[in-house]
Design a protein around this motif. Structure first.
Motif, PDB file in Angstrom:
ATOM      1  N   SER A 161     173.561   9.050  41.405  1.00 34.09           N
ATOM      2  CA  SER A 161     172.804   7.838  41.097  1.00 34.09           C
ATOM      3  C   SER A 161     171.641   8.140  40.160  1.00 34.09           C
ATOM      4  N   SER A 162     170.972   9.290  40.365  1.00 40.90           N
ATOM      5  CA  SER A 162     169.897   9.682  39.450  1.00 40.90           C
ATOM      6  C   SER A 162     170.437   9.976  38.057  1.00 40.90           C
ATOM      7  N   ALA A 184     165.865   2.347  41.895  1.00 38.38           N
ATOM      8  CA  ALA A 184     165.391   3.633  42.403  1.00 38.38           C
ATOM      9  C   ALA A 184     165.198   3.603  43.905  1.00 38.38           C
ATOM     10  N   GLU A 185     164.853   2.436  44.463  1.00 37.17           N
ATOM     11  CA  GLU A 185     164.620   2.342  45.902  1.00 37.17           C
ATOM     12  C   GLU A 185     165.913   2.558  46.679  1.00 37.17           C
ATOM     13  N   HIS A 256     157.821   4.810  50.409  1.00 39.56           N
ATOM     14  CA  HIS A 256     157.871   4.129  49.108  1.00 39.56           C
ATOM     15  C   HIS A 256     158.972   3.078  49.077  1.00 39.56           C
ATOM     16  N   THR A 257     160.118   3.403  49.665  1.00 37.43           N
ATOM     17  CA  THR A 257     161.224   2.448  49.701  1.00 37.43           C
ATOM     18  C   THR A 257     160.866   1.210  50.510  1.00 37.43           C
ATOM     19  N   VAL A 258     160.206   1.418  51.642  1.00 37.90           N
ATOM     20  CA  VAL A 258     159.832   0.283  52.494  1.00 37.90           C
ATOM     21  C   VAL A 258     158.801  -0.604  51.807  1.00 37.90           C
ATOM     22  N   GLY A 263     159.127  -6.746  48.456  1.00 38.51           N
ATOM     23  CA  GLY A 263     159.101  -7.757  47.410  1.00 38.51           C
ATOM     24  C   GLY A 263     157.731  -8.308  47.109  1.00 38.51           C
ATOM     25  N   GLN A 264     156.685  -7.683  47.624  1.00 38.45           N
ATOM     26  CA  GLN A 264     155.317  -8.128  47.393  1.00 38.45           C
ATOM     27  C   GLN A 264     154.577  -7.100  46.556  1.00 38.45           C
TER      28      GLN A 264
END
Length: 333
Positions: A161-162, A184-185, A256-258, A263-264
C-alpha cells in the motif's frame, strides 16, 4: 535537533527552561544513537550473520531467526541516520513529512519492522514446538529457512500500500484513481493489525504455552536433543525487548489513525504532540537494531565459538590471522 513548540501549539515556549532541557536531552539521545547505536548495530548484526553463515552445520532453529532479525537490523541501521536527521519536529529537517523521499524510505522501514516482529513471534512458537516435541523436526533449521523466506515475502506484500502511494505521487494522468488509494490512515491501521497485533498475540500465546511446559517435569527434559537452557532466557529477553521497543511506534500509528478517522479538524497542539511522539517512538524502534544483536552476543553460548572460527578464517596479508590475535580477543570480549 528537536523542538517543543507542540507544547501549546504556538511555538512560543521555546525559551522555557523545561523546553530547553527537553530539547537538549532528546538531541543528546539522538546523537548517541547515531554515533554509537548505528555503528554498533551495523557491526554486531554483520558479525551475527557472517558467523552463523560460516558455521552453517552448527546452526540451530533460533540461530536462523536471529540471522533473519539481523538482516532486518542491518536495514534499520542503514535507515536510522536518514530518519533521525529529518523528523518533522526537528528544526533542520532534510525533507517534509509528505515528501517522496520520506515515503520511499518508509517502505524498507515497514518491511524491516514486520520481519523483526514476525521473526520474534515465530521464534516463540517454534521454541515451544521444540521444547514440547523434541526430535520431531517440525521446527528444524531447514523448515525455518523457508519460513523466513515467506516472512520477507509477506512483509513486502503488506507494505504494498505504501508502494502504491509512492507510485501515485508520480502519476498525474489518473489522479482520480490514485486519490482513492492515498488513504494513509487505512494503510496505518492495516500495518498496526498485521504488523503488531497478530505477532503480539502469537508471541503471548507461545509464552503461555512455554510456561505450562516448564512447570511439567517429564523425562523429555533430560533429552540431549533439546535446546540449551540459555535459549529460553534469550527468547524471553528478545520478546520483551522487541515488543517493548516497537510498541510505542505502533501505538502512535493507532492514535494518529483514530484522530484522523474522526473526520474533525485536529487541534494544532495535539497534532504537534502526535508528531513529537512519532519521532520519539521511531528513535526507540531504531534502537532495537543494536539491542537485539547485543542480547544474542551475551546470552547465546555458542556464538563466541562461531565468531572465533570466523576470525580464524580472516586473511592477514598472505597468512591467516592467528587465533590469539589481539583484535580477535577484543571482539570476543
Amino acid at each position: 535537533m528537536w523542538g517543543c513548540g507542540w507544547f501549546n501549539g504556538t511555538g512560543l515556549v521555546e525559551e522555557l527552561p523545561a523546553c530547553q532541557d527537553l530539547q537538549l536531552g532528546l538531541s543528546l539521545l539522538s546523537l548517541l544513537g547515531l554515533v554509537v547505536g548505528v555503528p554498533v548495530g551495523l557491526c554486531y548484526n554483520a558479525l551475527l550473520v557472517l558467523a552463523n553463515l560460516h558455521s552453517k552445520a552448527s546452526m540451530t532453529m533460533p540461530d536462523v531467526y536471529f540471522v533473519n532479525m539481523a538482516v532486518a537490523g542491518l536495514v534499520l541501521s542503514g535507515l536510522a541516520p536518514v530518519h533521525l536527521l529529518g523528523p518533522p519536529s526537528s528544526q533542520w529537517a532534510l525533507w517534509s513529512a509528505g515528501g517522496e523521499v520520506h515515503v520511499a524510505l518508509q517502505i524498507p522501514f515497514n518491511v524491516s519492522s514486520l520481519v523483526a516482529m514476525y521473526s520474534t513471534a515465530l521464534l516463540s512458537l517454534d521454541h515451544y514446538i521444540e521444547r514440547a516435541l523434541p526430535r520431531t523436526y517440525m521446527a528444524s533449521v531447514y523448515n525455518t529457512r523457508h519460513v523466513c523466506g515467506f516472512v520477507w515475502g509477506g512483509a513486502l506484500l503488506t507494505s504494498f500500500s505504501s508502494l502504491l502511494f509512492y507510485i501515485c505521487s508520480h502519476v498525474s494522468t489518473r489522479a482520480l484513481e490514485c486519490a482513492k488509494m492515498q488513504n494513509a490512515e487505512a494503510a496505518d491501521a492495516t500495518l498496526v493489525f498485521i504488523g503488531y497485533v497478530v505477532p503480539a498475540l502469537a508471541a503471548l500465546y507461545a509464552l503461555v504455552l512455554l510456561s505450562r511446559v516448564r512447570r511439567e517435569d517429564t523425562p523429555l527434559d533430560r533429552d540431549t536433543g533439546r535446546l540449551e537452557p540459555s535459549a529460553h532466557r534469550l527468547l524471553v529477553a528478545t520478546v520483551c525487548t522487541q515488543f517493548g521497543l516497537w510498541t510505542p511506534h505502533y501505538l502512535v500509528l493507532l492514535g494518529h489513525t483514530v484522530l484522523v478517522s474522526r473526520g474533525q479538524p485536529v487541534d494544532a497542539h495535539y497534532l504537534g504532540l502526535l508528531h513529537f511522539a512519532k519521532d520519539l517512538s521511531k528513535l526507540l524502534a531504531f534502537s532495537s537494531s543494536f539491542v537485539t544483536p547485543l542480547l544474542y552476543r551475551y546470552m547465546n553460548q555458542s556464538f563466541p565459538g562461531k565468531l572465533r572460527r570466523l576470525m580464524k578464517k580472516l586473511p592477514c596479508g598472505d597468512r591467516h590471522c592467528s587465533p590469539d590475535h589481539m583484535g580477535v580477543q577484543q571482539v570476543l570480549a
